[in-house]
Motif scaffolding. Sequence first.
Motif, PDB file in Angstrom:
ATOM      1  N   ILE A   1       0.854  -1.185   0.000  1.00 15.46           N
ATOM      2  CA  ILE A   1       0.000   0.000   0.000  1.00 15.46           C
ATOM      3  C   ILE A   1       0.885   1.228   0.000  1.00 15.46           C
ATOM      4  O   ILE A   1       1.734   1.391   0.882  1.00 15.46           O
ATOM      5  CB  ILE A   1      -0.916   0.020   1.237  1.00 15.46           C
ATOM      6  N   ALA A   2       0.718   2.100  -1.008  1.00 19.96           N
ATOM      7  CA  ALA A   2       1.482   3.340  -1.073  1.00 19.96           C
ATOM      8  C   ALA A   2       0.798   4.412  -0.231  1.00 19.96           C
ATOM      9  O   ALA A   2      -0.421   4.575  -0.290  1.00 19.96           O
ATOM     10  CB  ALA A   2       1.615   3.806  -2.518  1.00 19.96           C
ATOM     11  N   VAL A   3       1.597   5.149   0.551  1.00 22.14           N
ATOM     12  CA  VAL A   3       1.084   6.252   1.354  1.00 22.14           C
ATOM     13  C   VAL A   3       1.828   7.513   0.940  1.00 22.14           C
ATOM     14  O   VAL A   3       2.960   7.744   1.378  1.00 22.14           O
ATOM     15  CB  VAL A   3       1.257   6.000   2.864  1.00 22.14           C
ATOM     16  N   PRO A   4       1.239   8.356   0.078  1.00 21.40           N
ATOM     17  CA  PRO A   4       1.941   9.577  -0.345  1.00 21.40           C
ATOM     18  C   PRO A   4       2.046  10.572   0.811  1.00 21.40           C
ATOM     19  O   PRO A   4       1.093  10.798   1.551  1.00 21.40           O
ATOM     20  CB  PRO A   4       1.046  10.128  -1.464  1.00 21.40           C
ATOM     21  N   VAL A   5       3.233  11.164   0.961  1.00 20.41           N
ATOM     22  CA  VAL A   5       3.462  12.194   1.971  1.00 20.41           C
ATOM     23  C   VAL A   5       4.191  13.352   1.305  1.00 20.41           C
ATOM     24  O   VAL A   5       4.771  13.209   0.229  1.00 20.41           O
ATOM     25  CB  VAL A   5       4.292  11.661   3.159  1.00 20.41           C
ATOM     26  N   LEU A   6       4.181  14.506   1.954  1.00 16.58           N
ATOM     27  CA  LEU A   6       4.961  15.629   1.459  1.00 16.58           C
ATOM     28  C   LEU A   6       6.438  15.286   1.548  1.00 16.58           C
ATOM     29  O   LEU A   6       6.865  14.581   2.468  1.00 16.58           O
ATOM     30  CB  LEU A   6       4.672  16.878   2.285  1.00 16.58           C
ATOM     31  N   GLU A   7       7.224  15.809   0.609  1.00 16.03           N
ATOM     32  CA  GLU A   7       8.640  15.428   0.583  1.00 16.03           C
ATOM     33  C   GLU A   7       9.340  15.662   1.916  1.00 16.03           C
ATOM     34  O   GLU A   7      10.034  14.771   2.408  1.00 16.03           O
ATOM     35  CB  GLU A   7       9.367  16.175  -0.541  1.00 16.03           C
ATOM     36  N   PRO A   8       9.212  16.838   2.566  1.00 15.43           N
ATOM     37  CA  PRO A   8       9.869  16.988   3.863  1.00 15.43           C
ATOM     38  C   PRO A   8       9.303  16.034   4.913  1.00 15.43           C
ATOM     39  O   PRO A   8       9.967  15.712   5.882  1.00 15.43           O
ATOM     40  CB  PRO A   8       9.580  18.445   4.240  1.00 15.43           C
ATOM     41  N   GLY A   9       8.061  15.580   4.695  1.00 21.34           N
ATOM     42  CA  GLY A   9       7.448  14.680   5.662  1.00 21.34           C
ATOM     43  C   GLY A   9       7.866  13.239   5.514  1.00 21.34           C
ATOM     44  O   GLY A   9       7.434  12.387   6.280  1.00 21.34           O
ATOM     45  N   LEU A  10       8.728  12.946   4.517  1.00 20.03           N
ATOM     46  CA  LEU A  10       9.175  11.573   4.365  1.00 20.03           C
ATOM     47  C   LEU A  10       9.952  11.112   5.583  1.00 20.03           C
ATOM     48  O   LEU A  10       9.974   9.934   5.901  1.00 20.03           O
ATOM     49  CB  LEU A  10      10.031  11.418   3.110  1.00 20.03           C
ATOM     50  N   SER A  11      10.578  12.055   6.290  1.00 17.01           N
ATOM     51  CA  SER A  11      11.267  11.673   7.521  1.00 17.01           C
ATOM     52  C   SER A  11      10.268  11.143   8.537  1.00 17.01           C
ATOM     53  O   SER A  11      10.576  10.243   9.320  1.00 17.01           O
ATOM     54  CB  SER A  11      12.026  12.873   8.101  1.00 17.01           C
ATOM     55  N   GLY A  12       9.025  11.703   8.512  1.00 13.83           N
ATOM     56  CA  GLY A  12       7.996  11.154   9.388  1.00 13.83           C
ATOM     57  C   GLY A  12       7.609   9.754   8.981  1.00 13.83           C
ATOM     58  O   GLY A  12       7.418   8.870   9.820  1.00 13.83           O
ATOM     59  N   ALA A  13       7.547   9.510   7.661  1.00 10.18           N
ATOM     60  CA  ALA A  13       7.251   8.172   7.181  1.00 10.18           C
ATOM     61  C   ALA A  13       8.373   7.208   7.526  1.00 10.18           C
ATOM     62  O   ALA A  13       8.139   6.041   7.834  1.00 10.18           O
ATOM     63  CB  ALA A  13       7.031   8.210   5.663  1.00 10.18           C
TER      64      ALA A  13
END
Length: 357
Positions: free
Chosen positions: A259-271
Amino acid sequence: MTSGRSTRAPGVVVVTGVSRFLGAHVAARLVADPRVGRVVGLDPSDPVDELVPLLTGVERVRADPGSVGSIIADLHADAVVHLALATAPDKQNGGRAAMKEQNVIGTMQLLAACQRAPGLRKLVVRSSTAAYGASFRDPAVFTEDTEPRAVPRGGFARDILDIEGYVRGFRRRRPDVTATVLRFAPFIGSIAETTLTRYFAQPVVPTVLGRDPRLQFVHFDDALEVLHRSVVGEHPGTFNVAGPGVLALSQAIRRAGRIAVPVLEPGLSGAAGVARLLGFGRYSLDQVDLFVHGRVVDITRLTNEYGFTPRSTAAAFDDFIAGHPDRTVLGPTQLALAEQAILDGIRQVRATVRERS
C-alpha cells in the motif's frame, strides 16, 4: 564461461569486507573457481553465523582496509577486490563520522597499500550509481561519462565520488594494474537484504506526493557474476551495472502487493519514523532523493565489454517478490499507529513552514 580479454587467472585474491553479505558471497564464489589459487578475506569483524559456511576455504585475516599495511604485499596478492563500504550511517557504531572513516579514509589507505604491492595486477572496486546523484537537473539516462548535475546530498554518494577520485589517482600512479570500477544500481533479489528491500517489504510504503520516479535495480546474482568476471577476466575501466529497463515506483509497489502512502517530501522523515516503529529500518538522504527523482543508467559499455547482460529490472524485482511471499497488510492497531505517525510528521512540517513565514 567468462568473456572478455583472455588473461591468467589470479593466484591470490584479497577480498575486503568478507564479514558482510556481498563480500562473503563474492569470496565463496572465487573459492569455488578452480582457476583461482587462494582467496584471503580482510575484515575487522567476524561474520554473522549464517555467513560462516560460505567462508569455508577463505583464509580470513582480521584487518580493516586502513590497517592492511604490508599485508597485501606480504601475501603476494595478484588481485584486490574492495567491497568494504558502508552504505548508511550506523548510530550505534559511530554514525556518519565512522561511515566516512571506513569508506573514504579506509579506501585511501587500502589504495596506498596496493600501490606498494609490486606484484599486484588487478584492482576491482565496488562503486554505486549514487555517484550520479539524484536531482531535477538529471538527464533521462546517465552514461559513465556523465558528470553529476548537482552535488549529492547523501553521505554515501559523496563518499563514492571521493573513492572514485582516489581510484583515478591510483590508475595514474600504477598504470600496470588493471583497475575496474563497478557502479552498481541498488541490489535486489530473493536473498538480498538491503535498506531498499526492507522499504518494499513494508506493508505500507511511504512515497513522495506527486512523484513517481523511474528506478533501476540489479539482481544480486548478476552483481556477483560481474564481480567474478572482473576478477578472472581483464576489464579495465568504469562500468554501470544495472538491469535493463525501468520500473516506476508506483509499479514496483503494486507488483509487491503493498500500500502506497503519499506524503509531502519533507514529511518523508515522518514516514521513515513509521518504518522504524514497525521494525523496517531507516532511510538516508541518498534513498530519499532516489524516491523523489529516480535514476536510470546506460549499460551499453558493460554488455559490450563483458559479453553479459543482467536480467531486466522487472525480472529482478519479480524475483525479490517471489522471495518475500508474505503479503499481509497491517492490522488495525498497526495501521492506526502508522497513520498517526504520518499525520504527525506532516503536521510538524506544516508548523515549521508557518513559523518561517
